[in-house]
Design an enzyme around this catalytic site. Structure first.
Site, PDB file in Angstrom:
ATOM      1  N   ARG A 210     -18.278 -15.057 -11.734  1.00 53.60           N
ATOM      2  CA  ARG A 210     -18.627 -15.101 -10.316  1.00 53.60           C
ATOM      3  C   ARG A 210     -19.693 -14.050 -10.076  1.00 53.60           C
ATOM      4  NH1 ARG A 210     -18.055 -10.261  -9.838  1.00 53.60           N
ATOM      5  NH2 ARG A 210     -18.275 -10.463  -7.583  1.00 53.60           N
TER       6      ARG A 210
ATOM      7  N   ALA B  92     -23.414 -14.198  -7.598  1.00 54.05           N
ATOM      8  CA  ALA B  92     -24.532 -15.148  -7.548  1.00 54.05           C
ATOM      9  C   ALA B  92     -25.488 -15.026  -8.742  1.00 54.05           C
ATOM     10  CB  ALA B  92     -25.283 -15.002  -6.233  1.00 54.05           C
TER      11      ALA B  92
ATOM     12  N   ARG C  12     -20.565 -24.519  -7.403  1.00 53.73           N
ATOM     13  CA  ARG C  12     -20.463 -23.392  -6.453  1.00 53.73           C
ATOM     14  C   ARG C  12     -21.640 -23.463  -5.475  1.00 53.73           C
ATOM     15  NH1 ARG C  12     -18.410 -18.308  -7.310  1.00 53.73           N
ATOM     16  NH2 ARG C  12     -17.034 -19.320  -8.817  1.00 53.73           N
TER      17      ARG C  12
ATOM     18  N   GLN D 168     -11.841  -8.651  -5.264  1.00 54.03           N
ATOM     19  CA  GLN D 168     -12.886  -8.307  -6.236  1.00 54.03           C
ATOM     20  C   GLN D 168     -13.160  -6.812  -6.283  1.00 54.03           C
ATOM     21  OE1 GLN D 168     -13.089 -10.768  -3.953  1.00 54.03           O
ATOM     22  NE2 GLN D 168     -14.413 -12.459  -4.609  1.00 54.03           N
TER      23      GLN D 168
ATOM     24  N   ASP E 125     -24.831 -13.294  -1.484  1.00 51.21           N
ATOM     25  CA  ASP E 125     -24.755 -14.636  -2.061  1.00 51.21           C
ATOM     26  C   ASP E 125     -26.003 -15.451  -1.712  1.00 51.21           C
ATOM     27  OD1 ASP E 125     -22.299 -14.298  -3.261  1.00 51.21           O
ATOM     28  OD2 ASP E 125     -21.180 -14.990  -1.522  1.00 51.21           O
TER      29      ASP E 125
ATOM     30  N   ASN F 147     -22.638 -13.137   2.576  1.00 48.16           N
ATOM     31  CA  ASN F 147     -21.960 -12.416   1.495  1.00 48.16           C
ATOM     32  C   ASN F 147     -20.448 -12.571   1.684  1.00 48.16           C
ATOM     33  OD1 ASN F 147     -22.259 -10.741  -0.885  1.00 48.16           O
ATOM     34  ND2 ASN F 147     -21.416  -9.061   0.306  1.00 48.16           N
ATOM     35  N   LYS F 148     -19.688 -11.889   0.866  1.00 44.87           N
ATOM     36  CA  LYS F 148     -18.243 -12.024   0.876  1.00 44.87           C
ATOM     37  C   LYS F 148     -17.650 -11.751   2.255  1.00 44.87           C
ATOM     38  CE  LYS F 148     -16.963 -12.825  -2.395  1.00 44.87           C
ATOM     39  NZ  LYS F 148     -17.163 -14.182  -2.850  1.00 44.87           N
TER      40      LYS F 148
END
Length: 278
Positions: free
Chosen positions: A45, A47, A88, A195, A236, A246-247
């Site tokens: 994982r 990007a 993805r 993460q 991302d 992003n996350k």
């Protein structure tokens, strides 16, 4: 640092990030389908790392195609690339990498098929090498924004594990330390997949970089207490207007940083830009 992904001996080898930090396990992908499953199941994982793995997966498929003419070769390659692209959709680097590999195939359509396969293998290796070089360059530029003694907050994992090596956000931190600055890190745990807790803290501890794990809702407290001087995250996808995807939780950190007057930086390579989004 353990390589996140590498291409050798006819397979794409990647560290299984779903097993960290308790186990260090490697997965060998020998087909483009296996690379796609690894991306979909979060074995790999981040990007940039996904983009690198995708380029290597396209090369794996090229090696496996039994064709004597370009049209037959490319027809199968394109079909498999389209399937890989769906593994993805949030990571723009995935589509960027696949498009790059397809463009190389088209540009070299007059080569004999065995030479074309080797050309694609070399391109996949170049994608990997360029990612590491870009991360180190970002690190050199970004570290000038940090002062000696800073405590830096990061969210999710934008380190070597999210790239081919060195990292984007964590690459900036690494470069600051390599320049002689004393830097400490606060790592948000990053729910729901953790993460930050599982990957960022493990990665920094492996490199003996001082790091403290905090829950996601603690960062505002530490900002208020003036215990965080900088924030740096990865991305991302970045739209043409500069908006960053992003996350989950990154927006909260950005709002808190603005509220407390703390500089908030995004470290990402050009491959993360999506100029189709205004």
């Amino acid at each position: 640092m353990i390589p996140t992904v590498e291409y050798a001996n006819g397979c794409v080898r990647m560290i299984d990030q779903t097993k960290l930090p308790n186990e260090t396990v490697f997965v060998d992908c020998r087909t483009i389908e296996e690379v796609g499953r690894a991306i979909k199941t979060m074995i790999i994982r981040g990007a940039p790392a996904i983009g690198v793995a995708a380029a290597m997966g396209v090369s794996l498929e090229a090696q496996a195609i039994d064709a004597t003419d370009f049209d037959s070769f490319y027809s199968r390659l394109e079909k498999k690339c389209d399937e890989l692209a769906r593994s993805r959709p949030t990571a723009v680097n995935l589509g960027w990498s696949i498009a790059r590999m397809k463009a190389v195939a088209q540009a070299n359509r007059n080569l004999p098929i065995p030479e074309l396969k080797e050309r694609l293998r070399q391109e996949a290796l170049a994608v990997c090498e360029e990612d590491i070089a870009a991360n180190k360059a970002m690190g050199r530029f970004g570290q000038t924004l940090f002062d000696n003694g800073d405590t830096v907050l990061t969210h999710c994992n934008a380190g070597a594990l999210a790239t081919a090596g060195y990292g984007t956000a964590l690459g900036v931190i690494r470069a600051a330390i390599e320049s002689g600055k004393k830097i400490q890190v606060f790592a948000n745990e990053t729910r729901p997949f953790l993460q930050g807790a599982r990957l960022t803290v493990w990665e920094l501890m492996e490199d003996q970089i001082p790091v403290k794990l905090i829950t996601d809702n603690m960062c505002g407290h530490f900002m208020k207490k003036n215990q965080i001087q900088r924030v740096v995250v990865g991305a991302d996808r970045i739209a043409a207007n500069g908006d960053v995807a992003n996350k989950i939780g990154t927006y909260m950190v950005a709002v808190l940083a603005q509220r407390h007057g703390i500089p908030f930086y995004v470290a990402a390579p050009i491959s993360t830009l999506d100029l189709t989004l205004p």
